[in-house]
Enzyme design. Sequence first.
Site, PDB file in Angstrom:
ATOM      1  N   ARG A  60     -31.364  -7.164  -7.484  1.00  0.00           N
ATOM      2  CA  ARG A  60     -32.640  -7.426  -6.825  1.00  0.00           C
ATOM      3  C   ARG A  60     -32.836  -8.942  -6.885  1.00  0.00           C
ATOM      4  O   ARG A  60     -32.424  -9.580  -7.868  1.00  0.00           O
ATOM      5  CB  ARG A  60     -33.810  -6.744  -7.549  1.00  0.00           C
ATOM      6  CG  ARG A  60     -33.828  -5.233  -7.409  1.00  0.00           C
ATOM      7  CD  ARG A  60     -34.232  -4.779  -6.004  1.00  0.00           C
ATOM      8  NE  ARG A  60     -34.324  -3.327  -5.894  1.00  0.00           N
ATOM      9  CZ  ARG A  60     -33.369  -2.548  -5.400  1.00  0.00           C
ATOM     10  NH1 ARG A  60     -32.230  -3.079  -4.980  1.00  0.00           N
ATOM     11  NH2 ARG A  60     -33.548  -1.240  -5.310  1.00  0.00           N
ATOM     12  N   GLU A  63     -38.144 -10.686   0.703  1.00  0.00           N
ATOM     13  CA  GLU A  63     -37.350 -10.092   1.790  1.00  0.00           C
ATOM     14  C   GLU A  63     -38.272  -9.601   2.886  1.00  0.00           C
ATOM     15  O   GLU A  63     -39.310  -9.012   2.570  1.00  0.00           O
ATOM     16  CB  GLU A  63     -36.498  -8.940   1.241  1.00  0.00           C
ATOM     17  CG  GLU A  63     -35.458  -9.425   0.248  1.00  0.00           C
ATOM     18  CD  GLU A  63     -34.583  -8.299  -0.314  1.00  0.00           C
ATOM     19  OE1 GLU A  63     -34.727  -7.139   0.133  1.00  0.00           O
ATOM     20  OE2 GLU A  63     -33.751  -8.597  -1.188  1.00  0.00           O
ATOM     21  N   HIS A 106     -29.787  -7.557   2.721  1.00  0.00           N
ATOM     22  CA  HIS A 106     -29.921  -6.393   1.825  1.00  0.00           C
ATOM     23  C   HIS A 106     -29.201  -5.179   2.410  1.00  0.00           C
ATOM     24  O   HIS A 106     -29.826  -4.148   2.694  1.00  0.00           O
ATOM     25  CB  HIS A 106     -31.402  -6.078   1.554  1.00  0.00           C
ATOM     26  CG  HIS A 106     -31.607  -5.278   0.304  1.00  0.00           C
ATOM     27  ND1 HIS A 106     -32.695  -5.425  -0.520  1.00  0.00           N
ATOM     28  CD2 HIS A 106     -30.857  -4.304  -0.269  1.00  0.00           C
ATOM     29  CE1 HIS A 106     -32.605  -4.577  -1.528  1.00  0.00           C
ATOM     30  NE2 HIS A 106     -31.489  -3.887  -1.402  1.00  0.00           N
TER      31      HIS A 106
HETATM   32  P1  NAP Z   1     -26.778   1.718 -13.516  1.00  0.00           P
HETATM   33  O1  NAP Z   1     -25.629   2.651 -13.445  1.00  0.00           O
HETATM   34  O2  NAP Z   1     -27.990   2.114 -14.272  1.00  0.00           O
HETATM   35  O3  NAP Z   1     -26.224   0.315 -14.049  1.00  0.00           O
HETATM   36  C1  NAP Z   1     -27.060  -0.708 -14.491  1.00  0.00           C
HETATM   37  C2  NAP Z   1     -26.397  -1.412 -15.638  1.00  0.00           C
HETATM   38  O4  NAP Z   1     -27.237  -2.488 -16.060  1.00  0.00           O
HETATM   39  C3  NAP Z   1     -26.169  -0.531 -16.844  1.00  0.00           C
HETATM   40  O5  NAP Z   1     -24.838  -0.638 -17.223  1.00  0.00           O
HETATM   41  C4  NAP Z   1     -27.092  -1.085 -17.929  1.00  0.00           C
HETATM   42  O6  NAP Z   1     -26.427  -1.002 -19.178  1.00  0.00           O
HETATM   43  C5  NAP Z   1     -27.233  -2.543 -17.469  1.00  0.00           C
HETATM   44  N1  NAP Z   1     -28.498  -3.126 -17.950  1.00  0.00           N
HETATM   45  C6  NAP Z   1     -29.751  -2.629 -17.848  1.00  0.00           C
HETATM   46  N2  NAP Z   1     -30.641  -3.462 -18.395  1.00  0.00           N
HETATM   47  C7  NAP Z   1     -29.928  -4.518 -18.857  1.00  0.00           C
HETATM   48  C8  NAP Z   1     -30.280  -5.696 -19.556  1.00  0.00           C
HETATM   49  N3  NAP Z   1     -31.550  -5.954 -19.884  1.00  0.00           N
HETATM   50  N4  NAP Z   1     -29.302  -6.568 -19.877  1.00  0.00           N
HETATM   51  C9  NAP Z   1     -28.014  -6.304 -19.565  1.00  0.00           C
HETATM   52  N5  NAP Z   1     -27.614  -5.196 -18.909  1.00  0.00           N
HETATM   53  C10 NAP Z   1     -28.566  -4.308 -18.570  1.00  0.00           C
HETATM   54  O7  NAP Z   1     -27.306   1.389 -12.051  1.00  0.00           O
HETATM   55  P2  NAP Z   1     -26.456   1.235 -10.690  1.00  0.00           P
HETATM   56  O8  NAP Z   1     -26.450   2.527  -9.974  1.00  0.00           O
HETATM   57  O9  NAP Z   1     -25.177   0.553 -10.974  1.00  0.00           O
HETATM   58  O10 NAP Z   1     -27.452   0.239  -9.892  1.00  0.00           O
HETATM   59  C11 NAP Z   1     -27.796  -1.007 -10.448  1.00  0.00           C
HETATM   60  C12 NAP Z   1     -28.836  -1.726  -9.623  1.00  0.00           C
HETATM   61  O11 NAP Z   1     -28.244  -2.202  -8.405  1.00  0.00           O
HETATM   62  C13 NAP Z   1     -30.008  -0.869  -9.135  1.00  0.00           C
HETATM   63  O12 NAP Z   1     -31.010  -0.736 -10.129  1.00  0.00           O
HETATM   64  C14 NAP Z   1     -30.501  -1.628  -7.916  1.00  0.00           C
HETATM   65  O13 NAP Z   1     -31.531  -2.518  -8.251  1.00  0.00           O
HETATM   66  C15 NAP Z   1     -29.278  -2.402  -7.458  1.00  0.00           C
HETATM   67  N6  NAP Z   1     -28.784  -1.923  -6.145  1.00  0.00           N
HETATM   68  C16 NAP Z   1     -28.795  -2.781  -5.082  1.00  0.00           C
HETATM   69  C17 NAP Z   1     -28.312  -2.356  -3.864  1.00  0.00           C
HETATM   70  C18 NAP Z   1     -28.296  -3.282  -2.694  1.00  0.00           C
HETATM   71  O14 NAP Z   1     -28.512  -2.823  -1.579  1.00  0.00           O
HETATM   72  N7  NAP Z   1     -28.029  -4.552  -2.886  1.00  0.00           N
HETATM   73  C19 NAP Z   1     -27.829  -1.054  -3.700  1.00  0.00           C
HETATM   74  C20 NAP Z   1     -27.838  -0.209  -4.794  1.00  0.00           C
HETATM   75  C21 NAP Z   1     -28.320  -0.655  -6.021  1.00  0.00           C
HETATM   76  P3  NAP Z   1     -27.279  -0.897 -20.543  1.00  0.00           P
HETATM   77  O15 NAP Z   1     -28.317   0.155 -20.309  1.00  0.00           O
HETATM   78  O16 NAP Z   1     -26.250  -0.577 -21.553  1.00  0.00           O
HETATM   79  O17 NAP Z   1     -27.863  -2.259 -20.744  1.00  0.00           O
END
Ligand code: NAP
Length: 322
Positions: free
Chosen positions: A233, A262, A281
Amino acid sequence: MKKIVAYKTLPDDVLAYLREHAEVVEVDAGQHDAFVAALHDADGAIGASVKISPEMIEGASRLKALSTISVGYDQFDVADLTRRGIVLTHTPDVLTESTADTVFSLILASARRVVELAEYVKAGEWTSSIGPAHFGVDVQGKTLGIVGLGRIGGAVARRAALGFNMRVLYTNRSPNPQAESQYGARRVELAELLATADFLLLQVPLTAQTRHMIGAAELRAMKKSAILINASRGATVDEAALIDALRDGEIHGAGLDVFETEPLPVSSPLLSMKNVVALPHIGSATHETRHAMAKNAAENLIGALDGTLTINIVNRDVLTRT
Ligand code: NAP
């Protein structure tokens, strides 16, 4: 009959599926007052990319479930929804691979100057064979540092390690054993990640802890040759500090799918920087994936309203609330 508010245009078959279960009212979320009025007597709502604040659902006493057509849920006050007994569902997994493809296109496009040089050709400027002024940098064999190696980060790590022979480092609050065993990923502190990454990818959810986690100090700690990729984000990066760092040569370039505001305002200095690849995005934006997400979100909503849903629930504690 239950009433569902759809605040994003849905594919016809997904709309038809919802209509088998409920009355569906389609609203334009840009019409704020009409949207809030529709939520007021709804049982559920489905949509994306719009903030739903506690004020907007005040008095919506029938509201039992909100279904976001996204994996990220930073548009919601989750604690407030839980207090109100409202289930929040999201769409993990279905968008993982197409978002990882977008990330990799940003890595390749930034490193090899694909957008800049394609524009150079289209502008008719390719009048003699190119030299070092137009060279890019290698991707293969380099170090990828991932902040937030979860589902999408893992799919990027797979591409990087197995497809591009890259070294993968990451920072998470907890280890990701699968990425470590399958892709040789190594968990390090953020300071080491910043100091060693050739490509620094942000893929964390936006939370109070991750807001502006990359600011001026972190950008200064990166290699001058490094490229920052953000597909999480916009607000995980302090955009003003990023603009300064790009302008001052603190880092080499950036590939950005997300921005603090955005659509990106036309006045943004990022738009005139040759070392920036900016996308609107598009992380999950393929026909196939967006359809799968809408279908998944619709099924989540119906399951949540029926009380049968067991997966894709953000605030599981709402189910055990007394
Ligand atoms: P996910 O599987 O929950 O992965 C997020 C990772 O971030 C986890 O490994 C988590 O590990 C880590 N994390 C969370 N808080 C943290 C912190 N404070 N410091 C360091 N690491 C941290 O989620 P995902 O499905 O991969 O998606 C991730 C994000 O991508 C979404 O939340 C969304 O905002 C974004 N996204 C963007 C698009 C786009 O169109 N650009 C599309 C899809 C998703 P720990 O819990 O061990 O810290």
